[in-house]
Design an enzyme around this catalytic site. Structure first.
Site, PDB file in Angstrom:
ATOM      1  N   LYS A  29       0.952  -1.410  -0.120  1.00  0.00           N
ATOM      2  CA  LYS A  29       0.088   0.068   0.020  1.00  0.00           C
ATOM      3  C   LYS A  29       0.893   1.329   0.024  1.00  0.00           C
ATOM      4  O   LYS A  29       0.785   2.171  -0.747  1.00  0.00           O
ATOM      5  CB  LYS A  29      -1.053  -0.038   1.254  1.00  0.00           C
ATOM      6  CG  LYS A  29      -1.416   1.303   1.487  1.00  0.00           C
ATOM      7  CD  LYS A  29      -2.451   1.337   2.747  1.00  0.00           C
ATOM      8  CE  LYS A  29      -1.804   1.728   4.168  1.00  0.00           C
ATOM      9  NZ  LYS A  29      -1.403   3.265   4.102  1.00  0.00           N
ATOM     10  N   ASN A  30       1.785   1.431   0.837  1.00  0.00           N
ATOM     11  CA  ASN A  30       2.564   2.687   1.070  1.00  0.00           C
ATOM     12  C   ASN A  30       3.666   3.016   0.126  1.00  0.00           C
ATOM     13  O   ASN A  30       4.346   3.613   0.146  1.00  0.00           O
ATOM     14  CB  ASN A  30       3.119   2.375   2.478  1.00  0.00           C
ATOM     15  CG  ASN A  30       1.920   2.839   3.603  1.00  0.00           C
ATOM     16  OD1 ASN A  30       0.806   3.391   3.049  1.00  0.00           O
ATOM     17  ND2 ASN A  30       2.272   2.745   4.859  1.00  0.00           N
ATOM     18  N   CYS A 124      -5.587   7.828   9.145  1.00  0.00           N
ATOM     19  CA  CYS A 124      -5.822   7.068  10.409  1.00  0.00           C
ATOM     20  C   CYS A 124      -5.604   8.153  11.494  1.00  0.00           C
ATOM     21  O   CYS A 124      -4.531   8.950  11.368  1.00  0.00           O
ATOM     22  CB  CYS A 124      -5.128   5.946  10.590  1.00  0.00           C
ATOM     23  SG  CYS A 124      -5.461   4.511   9.354  1.00  0.00           S
ATOM     24  N   ARG A 129      -0.450  14.389  13.710  1.00  0.00           N
ATOM     25  CA  ARG A 129      -0.156  14.211  12.289  1.00  0.00           C
ATOM     26  C   ARG A 129      -0.146  15.490  11.512  1.00  0.00           C
ATOM     27  O   ARG A 129      -0.787  15.839  10.427  1.00  0.00           O
ATOM     28  CB  ARG A 129      -1.000  13.492  11.569  1.00  0.00           C
ATOM     29  CG  ARG A 129      -1.092  12.018  12.330  1.00  0.00           C
ATOM     30  CD  ARG A 129      -1.802  11.021  11.524  1.00  0.00           C
ATOM     31  NE  ARG A 129      -0.697  10.425  10.494  1.00  0.00           N
ATOM     32  CZ  ARG A 129      -0.948   9.267   9.639  1.00  0.00           C
ATOM     33  NH1 ARG A 129      -2.052   8.822   9.574  1.00  0.00           N
ATOM     34  NH2 ARG A 129      -0.060   9.115   8.915  1.00  0.00           N
ATOM     35  N   ASP A 319       3.844   0.342  12.054  1.00  0.00           N
ATOM     36  CA  ASP A 319       2.621  -0.238  11.401  1.00  0.00           C
ATOM     37  C   ASP A 319       2.353  -1.833  11.918  1.00  0.00           C
ATOM     38  O   ASP A 319       1.283  -2.519  11.774  1.00  0.00           O
ATOM     39  CB  ASP A 319       2.650  -0.362  10.031  1.00  0.00           C
ATOM     40  CG  ASP A 319       2.458   1.269   9.600  1.00  0.00           C
ATOM     41  OD1 ASP A 319       1.936   2.112  10.498  1.00  0.00           O
ATOM     42  OD2 ASP A 319       2.977   1.481   8.423  1.00  0.00           O
ATOM     43  N   ARG A 412      -8.794  -0.524   3.659  1.00  0.00           N
ATOM     44  CA  ARG A 412      -8.059   0.406   3.168  1.00  0.00           C
ATOM     45  C   ARG A 412      -6.520  -0.260   2.848  1.00  0.00           C
ATOM     46  O   ARG A 412      -5.822   0.256   1.843  1.00  0.00           O
ATOM     47  CB  ARG A 412      -7.963   1.703   4.298  1.00  0.00           C
ATOM     48  CG  ARG A 412      -8.860   2.220   4.434  1.00  0.00           C
ATOM     49  CD  ARG A 412      -8.628   3.430   5.397  1.00  0.00           C
ATOM     50  NE  ARG A 412      -7.546   4.293   4.955  1.00  0.00           N
ATOM     51  CZ  ARG A 412      -6.701   5.078   5.462  1.00  0.00           C
ATOM     52  NH1 ARG A 412      -7.327   5.678   6.598  1.00  0.00           N
ATOM     53  NH2 ARG A 412      -6.198   5.951   5.070  1.00  0.00           N
TER      54      ARG A 412
END
Ligand code: EPU
Length: 433
Positions: A29-30, A124, A129, A319, A412
């Site tokens: 994903k990232n 998230c 952030r 993560d 997601r």
């Protein structure tokens, strides 16, 4: 893919180790989100392979369409992104608020077209952030930043962004990626110091390099980017998305707790080193090849407590912290868990406590996990992606049924999760509530 009324229903194994078979790791994903974000840097089109079918990829494609680019797919797991005929430089409010990676799109748009406006990004909820390092980097590259009506408007100087020296006060993944993209088309040389080393960032830098930007120091904390002076990039080959190390880690941890014999395939075990080292310390039996981890022979072992401190790559990934905490609830002894990347990423442990875990918060970033807990199935809401997968793992080892809501958050980042876990023998279904 997911509907807001859908839940995962998991029938727990009550501590039995029965899962068997193999499970393939999807594209990261990232990594893929950042290549999609880099698309505006490219002339003509860009082909991306090994794309996972996850909600954040769908949102990124929607975002690209809103920005005037087009996306098509002729083959499974492959996307082709075509250059915008009429680029739109105002990032849509609702969509940008839905996922954190939306911020990364700003670097490429600003570099290519000299202007971009966007709202504060979503994603998230793991603490504040902030985006201060993005804004100050744009300013160092010569841009002006105006914040008004809940929007940031960034404008490059005449003739485009200018090379600069940028030091990150905290190593930042999306910050490094955004500056890499912005600096790629700048005039002159940009030096980034205290850059992150995450494999997804290295993959992005390598692809930009292969597409015509000379980048030195890839894989080190100092990156030197020789900008193309506004010349758009040409993708000479397809970008092949690297394996998702966090997905692989989640599956290996599940296997450590519930497998008779499970092999996680299509991963890169070098990227998993820290997670595997911790599991080894805990006493988990496994073997590895370059791209697989086989977990077996754990029926008689008693897991041992370890101290867990998250860290930028190559340290233990934040993560994978939540799946690991589930594992530590099953270990003998007390484990101190210290989350050092995000200021509010341990709140989900309250839900694990309702399942019977013994976890004591020491302060907002540290908890003490007492092992040997017998978890019971519960009704849980997934607060974010990684807490969500931790609840699935906790549900899998608990006694009784767990119902996990808000699974959009899991979709997601994990494709077809229930089907892939069913193939290992886990009784997990997607149902309408
Ligand atoms: N930070 C600032 N100012 C900034 C930017 C970041 O103070 O301008 C702080 C953050 O608040 C945090 C620290 O710097 O305390 C490091 O955060 P970083 O910027 O590295 O995180 P990120 O880029 O927002 C990415 C991943 C996260 C992953 C982190 C850390 C994406 C889209 N997100 O976030 O992934 O946890 O790096 O590895 O790449 C996930 O996949 O579940 C996820 C949350």
């Amino acid at each position: 893919m997911s509907n807001s009324n859908e839940v995962f229903v998991v029938q727990g194994l009550a501590g039995a180790r029965t899962l068997q078979g193999s499970i393939a790791t999807s594209g990261a994903k990232n990594a893929v989100l950042k290549i999609l974000a880099a698309a505006p840097l490219f002339k003509d089109s860009l082909t991306i392979e090994n794309v996972p079918h996850i909600e954040d990829v769908d949102r990124s494609c929607e975002l690209l369409l809103e920005l005037g680019l087009t996306v098509d797919s002729k083959k499974k797991n492959t996307l082709i992104v075509h250059e915008a005929k009429k680029p739109i430089l105002d990032m849509p409010h609702e969509l940008s608020k839905r996922f954190r990676a939306s911020i990364v799109f700003t670097g490429a748009l600003l570099a290519r077209y000299g202007k971009v406006s966007f709202p504060h990004p979503g994603g998230c909820v793991l603490g504040g952030r902030p985006i201060d390092m993005f804004l100050s980097s744009f300013e160092k590259l010569g841009a002006t930043v105006i914040h008004k009506n809940e929007k940031y408007e960034i404008t490059a100087p005449k003739g485009g962004l200018r090379g600069a020296h940028i030091h990150f006060r905290i190593p930042t993944v999306t910050g490094t990626e955004t500056v890499l993209m912005a600096a790629s088309l700048a005039r002159g040389t940009t030096t980034i110091t205290n850059a992150v080393l995450e494999p997804e960032v290295v993959a992005l830098a390598e692809f930009l390099h292969d597409s015509g930007v000379k980048i030195e120091g890839i894989g080190t904390p100092t990156l030197v980017i020789h900008g193309t002076a506004q010349k758009a990039l040409i993708a000479k080959k397809a970008y092949v998305t690297i394996p998702d190390r966090i997905e692989a880690a989640s599956f290996v941890i599940l296997a450590a707790l519930a497998a008779k014999d499970v092999t996680v395939t299509h991963c890169n075990t070098i990227h998993l080193e820290s997670v595997l080292e911790h599991l080894k310390m805990m006493g988990v039996n496994f073997t590895t090849t370059k791209n697989s981890v086989r977990v077996f022979g754990n029926e008689k072992i008693v897991l041992q407590a370890v101290t867990l401190k998250t860290h930028e790559y190559p340290g233990f990934p934040t993560d994978a912290q939540s799946p690991m905490v589930v594992a530590l609830t099953q270990a003998r002894g007390e484990s101190l868990v210290w989350e050092t990347i995000f200021e509010d990423r341990l709140r989900y442990t309250e839900s694990l406590q309702t399942m019977g875990a013994s976890i004591t918060p020491m302060n907002p970033v540290q908890v003490l996990v007492r092992g040997g807990a017998k978890l019971r199935g519960k009704l849980l809401e997934s607060p974010d992606l990684r807490a969500g997968i931790a609840f699935v793992i906790a549900g899998a080892i608990a006694k009784g049924e767990s119902v996990i809501g808000n699974i959009y958050n899991i979709d997601r980042g994990y494709e077809y999760l229930e089907k892939r876990l069913q193939a290992l023998g886990l009784r997990i279904t997607r149902e309408m509530r």
